[in-house]
Design a protein around this motif. Structure first.
Motif, PDB file in Angstrom:
ATOM      1  N   GLU A 172      44.883   2.233  30.176  1.00 59.93           N
ATOM      2  CA  GLU A 172      45.278   1.448  31.423  1.00 59.93           C
ATOM      3  C   GLU A 172      44.670   1.970  32.749  1.00 59.93           C
ATOM      4  O   GLU A 172      44.651   1.043  33.586  1.00 59.93           O
ATOM      5  CB  GLU A 172      46.749   1.373  31.712  1.00 59.93           C
ATOM      6  CG  GLU A 172      47.520   0.438  30.548  1.00 59.93           C
ATOM      7  CD  GLU A 172      48.989   0.766  30.622  1.00 59.93           C
ATOM      8  OE1 GLU A 172      49.552   1.414  31.613  1.00 59.93           O
ATOM      9  OE2 GLU A 172      49.844   0.500  29.476  1.00 59.93           O
ATOM     10  N   ILE A 173      43.963   3.064  32.631  1.00 58.61           N
ATOM     11  CA  ILE A 173      43.284   3.388  33.939  1.00 58.61           C
ATOM     12  C   ILE A 173      42.248   2.519  34.352  1.00 58.61           C
ATOM     13  O   ILE A 173      41.616   1.933  33.580  1.00 58.61           O
ATOM     14  CB  ILE A 173      42.761   4.943  33.506  1.00 58.61           C
ATOM     15  CG1 ILE A 173      42.325   5.651  35.043  1.00 58.61           C
ATOM     16  CG2 ILE A 173      41.733   4.652  32.557  1.00 58.61           C
ATOM     17  CD1 ILE A 173      42.311   6.937  34.803  1.00 58.61           C
ATOM     18  N   GLY A 174      42.092   2.372  35.690  1.00 57.66           N
ATOM     19  CA  GLY A 174      41.407   1.407  36.312  1.00 57.66           C
ATOM     20  C   GLY A 174      39.860   1.247  35.639  1.00 57.66           C
ATOM     21  O   GLY A 174      39.544   0.397  35.161  1.00 57.66           O
ATOM     22  N   LEU A 175      39.327   2.598  35.390  1.00 54.95           N
ATOM     23  CA  LEU A 175      37.967   2.537  34.822  1.00 54.95           C
ATOM     24  C   LEU A 175      37.949   3.742  33.820  1.00 54.95           C
ATOM     25  O   LEU A 175      38.339   4.940  34.474  1.00 54.95           O
ATOM     26  CB  LEU A 175      36.710   2.508  35.822  1.00 54.95           C
ATOM     27  CG  LEU A 175      35.485   2.704  35.239  1.00 54.95           C
ATOM     28  CD1 LEU A 175      34.696   1.695  35.678  1.00 54.95           C
ATOM     29  CD2 LEU A 175      34.603   3.938  35.737  1.00 54.95           C
ATOM     30  N   LEU A 176      37.314   3.549  32.776  1.00 53.55           N
ATOM     31  CA  LEU A 176      37.166   4.686  31.850  1.00 53.55           C
ATOM     32  C   LEU A 176      35.682   4.785  31.234  1.00 53.55           C
ATOM     33  O   LEU A 176      34.928   3.750  31.075  1.00 53.55           O
ATOM     34  CB  LEU A 176      38.070   4.578  30.443  1.00 53.55           C
ATOM     35  CG  LEU A 176      38.011   5.660  29.543  1.00 53.55           C
ATOM     36  CD1 LEU A 176      38.530   7.136  30.028  1.00 53.55           C
ATOM     37  CD2 LEU A 176      38.682   5.241  28.279  1.00 53.55           C
ATOM     38  N   VAL A 177      35.216   6.127  31.726  1.00 51.32           N
ATOM     39  CA  VAL A 177      33.971   6.363  31.014  1.00 51.32           C
ATOM     40  C   VAL A 177      34.085   7.178  29.688  1.00 51.32           C
ATOM     41  O   VAL A 177      34.788   8.509  29.957  1.00 51.32           O
ATOM     42  CB  VAL A 177      33.088   7.049  32.182  1.00 51.32           C
ATOM     43  CG1 VAL A 177      31.671   7.499  31.622  1.00 51.32           C
ATOM     44  CG2 VAL A 177      32.958   6.301  33.327  1.00 51.32           C
ATOM     45  N   LEU A 178      33.648   6.564  28.790  1.00 52.53           N
ATOM     46  CA  LEU A 178      33.610   7.326  27.487  1.00 52.53           C
ATOM     47  C   LEU A 178      32.074   8.052  27.301  1.00 52.53           C
ATOM     48  O   LEU A 178      31.215   7.431  27.100  1.00 52.53           O
ATOM     49  CB  LEU A 178      33.616   6.330  26.305  1.00 52.53           C
ATOM     50  CG  LEU A 178      34.971   5.826  25.989  1.00 52.53           C
ATOM     51  CD1 LEU A 178      34.788   4.899  24.889  1.00 52.53           C
ATOM     52  CD2 LEU A 178      36.136   6.633  25.640  1.00 52.53           C
ATOM     53  N   LYS A 203      42.516  -5.807  26.283  1.00 51.23           N
ATOM     54  CA  LYS A 203      43.476  -6.908  26.465  1.00 51.23           C
ATOM     55  C   LYS A 203      43.708  -6.857  27.785  1.00 51.23           C
ATOM     56  O   LYS A 203      43.854  -8.181  28.348  1.00 51.23           O
ATOM     57  CB  LYS A 203      44.830  -6.672  25.797  1.00 51.23           C
ATOM     58  CG  LYS A 203      44.622  -6.952  24.095  1.00 51.23           C
ATOM     59  CD  LYS A 203      45.974  -6.635  23.568  1.00 51.23           C
ATOM     60  CE  LYS A 203      46.020  -6.940  22.239  1.00 51.23           C
ATOM     61  NZ  LYS A 203      46.599  -6.091  21.211  1.00 51.23           N
ATOM     62  N   LEU A 204      43.609  -5.764  28.479  1.00 55.47           N
ATOM     63  CA  LEU A 204      43.982  -6.027  30.028  1.00 55.47           C
ATOM     64  C   LEU A 204      42.568  -6.538  30.874  1.00 55.47           C
ATOM     65  O   LEU A 204      42.638  -6.793  32.103  1.00 55.47           O
ATOM     66  CB  LEU A 204      44.190  -4.627  30.787  1.00 55.47           C
ATOM     67  CG  LEU A 204      45.648  -4.340  30.071  1.00 55.47           C
ATOM     68  CD1 LEU A 204      45.990  -2.741  30.287  1.00 55.47           C
ATOM     69  CD2 LEU A 204      46.841  -4.987  30.649  1.00 55.47           C
ATOM     70  N   GLY A 205      41.381  -6.462  29.992  1.00 50.34           N
ATOM     71  CA  GLY A 205      40.204  -6.651  30.794  1.00 50.34           C
ATOM     72  C   GLY A 205      39.637  -5.609  31.600  1.00 50.34           C
ATOM     73  O   GLY A 205      38.872  -5.647  32.505  1.00 50.34           O
ATOM     74  N   ARG A 206      40.201  -4.266  31.367  1.00 50.12           N
ATOM     75  CA  ARG A 206      39.770  -3.262  31.909  1.00 50.12           C
ATOM     76  C   ARG A 206      38.486  -2.648  31.688  1.00 50.12           C
ATOM     77  O   ARG A 206      37.929  -2.807  30.408  1.00 50.12           O
ATOM     78  CB  ARG A 206      40.724  -1.793  31.685  1.00 50.12           C
ATOM     79  CG  ARG A 206      42.071  -2.060  32.074  1.00 50.12           C
ATOM     80  CD  ARG A 206      42.380  -1.425  33.784  1.00 50.12           C
ATOM     81  NE  ARG A 206      43.840  -1.353  33.985  1.00 50.12           N
ATOM     82  CZ  ARG A 206      44.320  -2.482  34.494  1.00 50.12           C
ATOM     83  NH1 ARG A 206      43.748  -3.665  34.635  1.00 50.12           N
ATOM     84  NH2 ARG A 206      45.583  -2.346  34.778  1.00 50.12           N
ATOM     85  N   PRO A 207      37.467  -2.156  32.774  1.00 48.62           N
ATOM     86  CA  PRO A 207      35.976  -1.963  32.405  1.00 48.62           C
ATOM     87  C   PRO A 207      35.989  -0.558  31.817  1.00 48.62           C
ATOM     88  O   PRO A 207      36.849   0.171  32.155  1.00 48.62           O
ATOM     89  CB  PRO A 207      35.469  -2.090  33.741  1.00 48.62           C
ATOM     90  CG  PRO A 207      36.685  -1.738  34.854  1.00 48.62           C
ATOM     91  CD  PRO A 207      37.649  -2.322  34.138  1.00 48.62           C
ATOM     92  N   THR A 208      35.033  -0.440  30.773  1.00 44.04           N
ATOM     93  CA  THR A 208      34.890   0.586  30.242  1.00 44.04           C
ATOM     94  C   THR A 208      33.333   0.972  30.194  1.00 44.04           C
ATOM     95  O   THR A 208      32.533   0.084  30.226  1.00 44.04           O
ATOM     96  CB  THR A 208      35.281   0.743  28.802  1.00 44.04           C
ATOM     97  OG1 THR A 208      36.727   0.232  28.730  1.00 44.04           O
ATOM     98  CG2 THR A 208      35.169   2.091  28.119  1.00 44.04           C
TER      99      THR A 208
END
Ligand SMILES: Nc1ncnc2c1ncn2[C@@H]1O[C@H](COP(=O)(O)OP(=O)(O)OP(=O)(O)O)[C@@H](O)[C@H]1O
Ligand SMILES: [Mg+2]
Ligand SMILES: [Zn+2]
Length: 250
Positions: A172-178, A203-208
């Motif tokens: 759920e975090i705003g932006l995640l960098v893998l 599903k949430l459309g959160r950017p990764t």
């Protein structure tokens, strides 16, 4: 001897001042005293707000996964010596400045070691936290596995996150960098957990943001096809094909 006298305040006009029998001091204009109290209260509120903002920033940085040199990596400290580097820098900046938290936009940086992928990923996280106040984090694949494994043991620290808390937070975090996707998810259980994270974000459309040494097609078996497809959807891809910055510094 009288204990009151007429005074005139240039701002609030006439008032009658009284003397304090003990100190011998005359009372001041009530309007001025009140204005000073209000100014003091406004200053206190502002200080409090700044302190709260500082605490929020510290908290966001604390849970950003960044440490050491990553905390110092910024767009400003990224040297673009070639047009290709300048283009990737511009794209990362634009992404950090404009990405929505529900727009389903992803960004991939692919390239060999030392080409500044972690630097740019950290700069994106920093920008979101510092300039936009948005929770963001960068974790290598290995660190995510470690975070999840740490939730399994019986002697788990009571305050530590549970497995589902880790998955919720990363999902759920705003932006995640893998970071360093290419190693890490070796077991099927680990791929299932990362899919839970990626699927939640999808599903949430959160950017990764995905950073890897591997060609995109070789990332597929590492993440599993379902996580891979969700991360490729709506993704812009940038290839970092230049000399390692590490070599130059030797
Ligand atoms: N263009 C650049 N300008 C300034 N510093 C850079 C640049 N590229 C890389 N660096 C610095 O060089 C070091 C290595 O870069 P970084 O760790 O970002 O590479 P990477 O692509 O993530 O490598 P790896 O694939 O091995 O993880 C870091 O200290 C980073 O800040
Ligand atoms: Mg790296
Ligand atoms: Zn006054």
């Amino acid at each position: 001897m009288t204990d009151t006298r007429k005074e005139n305040c240039p701002i609030h006009g006439d008032y009658s001042a009284r003397v304090n029998a003990e100190t011998g001091r005359w009372t001041r204009c009530w309007g001025c005293v009140e204005a000073e109290i209000q100014a003091q209260e406004a200053q206190d509120r502002q200080r409090e707000k700044a302190a709260e903002a500082g605490q929020v920033l510290a908290q966001l940085l604390d849970s950003s996964g960044m440490e050491g040199r990553m905390l110092r990596a910024s767009f400003e400290s990224y040297e673009a010596r070639t047009p290709a580097q300048a283009a990737v820098l511009t794209a990362c900046k634009a992404f950090a400045e404009s990405v929505d938290l529900d727009g389903g936009r992803n960004l991939w940086l692919i390239g060999p070691p030392g080409t500044g992928k972690t630097h740019l990923g950290s700069a994106i996280v920093s920008h979101l936290i510092r300039e936009r106040g948005i929770p963001a984090a960068i974790y290598s694949a290995r660190e995510i596995v470690r975070l999840l494994r740490a939730t399994w043991g019986r002697n788990r620290d009571e305050d530590a996150e549970t497995e589902s808390e880790v998955i919720d937070r990363l999902g759920e975090i705003g932006l995640l960098v893998l970071d360093e996707v290419g190693v890490g998810f070796d077991k099927e259980a680990e791929r299932t957990q990362i899919l839970d994270v990626i699927d939640r974000r999808y599903k949430l459309g959160r950017p990764t943001v995905v950073l890897s040494n591997l060609h995109a097609k070789d990332v597929k078996p590492v993440l599993g096809p379902r996580a891979f497809d969700r991360l490729r959807d709506g993704a812009e891809m940038h290839i970092c094909a230049w000399e390692s910055h590490r070599k130059e510094n030797r």
